[in-house]
Design a protein around this motif. Structure first.
Motif, mmCIF file in Angstrom:
data_model
loop_
_atom_site.group_PDB
_atom_site.id
_atom_site.type_symbol
_atom_site.label_atom_id
_atom_site.label_comp_id
_atom_site.label_asym_id
_atom_site.label_seq_id
_atom_site.Cartn_x
_atom_site.Cartn_y
_atom_site.Cartn_z
ATOM 1 N N PHE A 1 0.815 -1.114 0.093
ATOM 2 C CA PHE A 1 0.168 0.043 -0.135
ATOM 3 C C PHE A 1 1.076 1.217 -0.038
ATOM 4 C CE2 PHE A 1 -3.101 -3.114 1.311
ATOM 5 C CZ PHE A 1 -4.313 -2.690 0.880
ATOM 6 N N VAL B 1 -6.659 1.997 5.617
ATOM 7 C CA VAL B 1 -7.337 1.149 4.702
ATOM 8 C C VAL B 1 -8.903 0.902 4.977
ATOM 9 C CG1 VAL B 1 -5.064 0.011 4.153
ATOM 10 C CG2 VAL B 1 -6.515 -0.950 6.034
ATOM 11 N N ALA C 1 -2.163 5.967 1.720
ATOM 12 C CA ALA C 1 -2.186 5.595 2.928
ATOM 13 C C ALA C 1 -0.739 5.821 3.844
ATOM 14 C CB ALA C 1 -1.782 3.826 2.576
#
Length: 495
Positions: free
Chosen positions: A243, A262, A317
């Protein structure tokens, strides 16, 4: 929705961290005509209770390009981000209004000289301090644009405030706290119910994802559970790398920060009218592999990472808002740090995992969110939140505005949208005839009107009629003269 005549809500209602991809491009209006506005500053005390103490500049914008000298003032309330200007809505243009936009203190360029220190936050960053800034700007505008005919008729210029999301809440609170300065408020998805334990956010998204196809919620559960299993297998660092969140590897709050990111990514897609795109992305993985075998946990993680990147950009993220180490830095990302402080110190809206049917990781508990607050702003921050939040909620009345310290609250038009997970933090019905409420219902009807089909204008039409009625009533009835502090307010305006 709130923009009154715009096909999409303004980009300022989308958090800055979410503006790097398809969501911002497809669902929001950038309002290029903000370039017509001019910037000014108000010299405001750090603490309005200590007017002789430290002070700093609060920026605001004025668009007088449609103002004919007789119209009302339309005020765009500052939100949790940098203000780039103000633009007049079609309704404001119709009424030849003076359009004013106030940047919220501690965002953008509205900062004390020594920056966003925790000490400055504790003294000067609160809802009521921001409302006092806005009131001072309104006083300055009333005085600067004084019309002799208005004075002779003992009238002040009408003021209509507007905002969406947090600024929709501050709009409502502005009308409550300063009814002598603002005559009405247009509150889109205004989060006036400042809930601490806001597990309903996740639950609302879970319900929204069951329509029109319940499989979407199942796919989202599968994706989160796949990530949890990968963490349990010792692959947390691999997942964070996938991510692009390597900054969260090995940090004290890194796991909680990652779970927040997330969870927020896919759930904000529902929030902002992109439920169909989320569901299609999740279902596409199963379609790709159904002829062979079920998707692996790594397949599901990779698919979710791709969905988030497409809609927010590759750095979502890894952003400062989801990194407690970054949030501790007073200069790294002031807007993210300021909003987190507001959440940790007053308005809360802490989105933990529900006890059942949670879409987000069960690791994202209320204690984990409290720990983030204490880590960034100091031990005891979360302990103080409960009392501060309770006192503020009791004053404003939360979802029932006339139930608090302002039982005469009136002239606020609330709009809401069915898929919006902030519904439970907002007014949820018409609590009084003077506080009209309109819900727009559809699959994809999101926060502040994002995702609402162009043909669904019922609430826009009702809101336009509300504005017309308020202005007509003000034209008929006597209004107070300018406040005693208007002369001082003019002196505070600096080009």
């Amino acid at each position: 929705a709130l923009a009154l005549g715009a096909a999409k809500p303004p980009l300022r209602y989308l958090p800055e961290r979410a503006r790097g991809g398809a969501l911002a491009r497809d669902k929001f209006e950038k309002h290029p005509d903000e370039t017509r506005s001019e910037a000014y500053v108000l010299r405001a005390p750090l603490d309005w209770a200590d007017p002789t103490g430290p002070s700093f500049n609060v920026r605001y914008y004025v668009d007088a390009s449609h103002f004919d000298g007789t119209g009302p003032i339309f005020v765009s309330m500052g939100g949790e981000g940098t203000s780039s200007g103000v633009s007049c809505s079609k309704t404001a243009i119709t009424y030849k209004a003076l359009c004013v936009g106030v940047e919220h203190r501690f965002y953008g360029e509205s900062l004390p000289d020594d920056g966003a220190t925790t000490a400055n936050y504790q003294k000067g960053l609160s809802v009521e301090q921001n409302l006092a800034d806005t009131a001072a700007v309104v006083d300055a505008m009333q005085a600067k644009y004084l019309d002799d005919s208005l004075t002779r008729n003992a009238k002040k210029r009408p003021v209509i405030a507007a905002g969406g999301s947090y600024s929709g809440a501050t709009c409502s609170w502005f009308r409550q706290f300063y009814p002598d300065k603002v005559d009405a408020c247009l509150s889109a998805s205004g989060v006036v119910n400042t809930i601490v334990d806001f597990y309903e956010f996740d639950s609302h998204v879970e319900t929204a994802l069951t329509s029109p196809d319940a499989a979407c919620a199942t796919h989202m559960h599968d994706a989160t559970q796949a990530l949890e299993r990968l963490f349990a297998e010792g692959r947390a660092d691999d997942v964070k790398t996938l991510f692009n969140a390597t900054n969260l590897i090995g940090t004290p709050m890194g796991d909680a920060d990652f779970w927040y990111a997330v969870a927020d990514g896919p759930q904000m897609m529902d929030q902002y009218g992109s439920k169909a795109e989320l569901c299609a992305g999740l279902a596409g993985l199963d379609d790709d592999v159904k002829s062979s075998s079920a998707p692996s946990d790594w397949d599901r993680a990779t698919n979710l990472a791709a969905i988030i990147e497409a809609h927010y950009g590759p750095d979502f993220a890894a952003g400062c808002f989801y990194d407690s180490e970054c949030l501790k830095d007073i200069a790294a990302d002031v807007n993210s740090r300021s909003w987190r402080f507001q959440k940790c110190s007053e308005v809360a809206y802490l989105q933990r995992a529900p006890d059942t049917a949670s879409l987000r990781s069960t690791a994202l508990t209320l204690d984990a969110l409290f720990a983030q607050c204490d880590y960034v702003f100091g031990k005891g921050t979360s302990d103080a939140l409960a009392a501060t939040n309770a006192a503020f909620s009791a004053k404003t009345g939360g979802a029932e505005p006339r139930s608090g310290a302002y039982p005469e609250t009136s002239n606020i038009f609330y709009t809401a949208f069915s898929d919006d997970p902030w519904v439970e933090a907002s007014v949820q019905n018409e609590t009084h005839p003077s506080l009209p409420y309109c819900m727009t219902t559809c699959d994809g009807c999101g926060h502040c009107g994002a995702g609402v089909p162009a043909g669904m204008t019922e609430c826009d039409d009702e809101q336009a009629a509300f504005v017309a009625g308020v202005l007509a009533d003000l034209e008929r009835g006597p209004q107070s003269l300018l406040g005693e502090d208007s002369e001082a307010a003019v002196g505070a305006v600096v080009a």
